[in-house]
Scaffold this motif. Structure first.
Motif, PDB file in Angstrom:
ATOM      1  N   ARG A 142       0.783  -1.185  -0.001  1.00 54.61           N
ATOM      2  CA  ARG A 142       0.008  -0.167   0.044  1.00 54.61           C
ATOM      3  C   ARG A 142       0.936   1.228   0.065  1.00 54.61           C
ATOM      4  NH1 ARG A 142      -3.306   2.865   4.507  1.00 54.61           N
ATOM      5  NH2 ARG A 142      -5.105   3.921   3.224  1.00 54.61           N
TER       6      ARG A 142
ATOM      7  N   LYS B  84       2.145   2.102  -3.169  1.00 53.49           N
ATOM      8  CA  LYS B  84       1.010   2.629  -4.038  1.00 53.49           C
ATOM      9  C   LYS B  84       0.600   1.701  -4.990  1.00 53.49           C
ATOM     10  CE  LYS B  84       1.602   6.833  -2.581  1.00 53.49           C
ATOM     11  NZ  LYS B  84       0.813   7.276  -1.179  1.00 53.49           N
TER      12      LYS B  84
ATOM     13  N   THR C 130      -1.917  -0.487  -6.697  1.00 52.98           N
ATOM     14  CA  THR C 130      -3.299  -0.335  -6.766  1.00 52.98           C
ATOM     15  C   THR C 130      -4.216  -1.436  -6.256  1.00 52.98           C
ATOM     16  OG1 THR C 130      -3.408  -1.157  -9.079  1.00 52.98           O
ATOM     17  CG2 THR C 130      -3.103   1.329  -8.678  1.00 52.98           C
TER      18      THR C 130
ATOM     19  N   GLN D 241      -4.635  -1.155  -2.178  1.00 47.39           N
ATOM     20  CA  GLN D 241      -5.205   0.068  -1.456  1.00 47.39           C
ATOM     21  C   GLN D 241      -6.583  -0.097  -0.711  1.00 47.39           C
ATOM     22  OE1 GLN D 241      -3.304   3.041  -1.629  1.00 47.39           O
ATOM     23  NE2 GLN D 241      -1.873   1.665  -2.584  1.00 47.39           N
TER      24      GLN D 241
END
Length: 128
Positions: free
Chosen positions: A49, A52, A54, A57
């Motif tokens: 997470r 970043k 996806t 998330q």
């Protein structure tokens, strides 16, 4: 049966159940099965997470609370689990997946996964 879910299955069960196959849903919903998630999966989610990714998330605090509220058992990472990764053949390079395999072996759990590569390990791994 006591079942350890790999990280993606934990995520899909919690926030994207439409990604689960009908077979996976049936196994997860069966009253005789005890569902377990590893602290290693939470650790993986926190790390990915922050990078970043996806597909990672999700709020890890909320995820943990939801899993516990829904009867999932939490499996800590023990030294015995970490040491057991050293006995695994180099089939899979992901350290989190290797730790989940080791935990399943040490604890006598069946690891449920969507990753066909993990089924190449000897031991209690089932692709769903």
């Amino acid at each position: 049966m006591k079942l350890l879910l790999d990280t993606h299955l934990v995520l899909w069960a919690a926030i994207a159940p439409s990604r689960l196959s009908a077979r996976a849903k049936a196994i997860l919903d069966h009253d005789d099965n005890e569902l377990v998630y590893s602290v290693a999966s939470l650790w993986e989610i926190v790390i990915k997470r922050a990078l970043k990714r996806t597909d990672f998330q999700v709020d890890p605090h909320g995820l943990r609370g939801g899993l516990l509220d829904n009867g999932y058992q939490e499996l800590p990472v023990l030294a015995e689990h970490a040491l057991a990764t050293g006995a695994l053949p180099p089939i899979h390079k992901d350290p989190f997946d290797r730790l989940l395999i080791a935990q399943a072996v040490v604890e006598g759990l069946t690891l449920l996964t969507a990753d066909a590569l993990l089924t190449r390990y000897d031991g209690p791994v089932q692709k769903i």
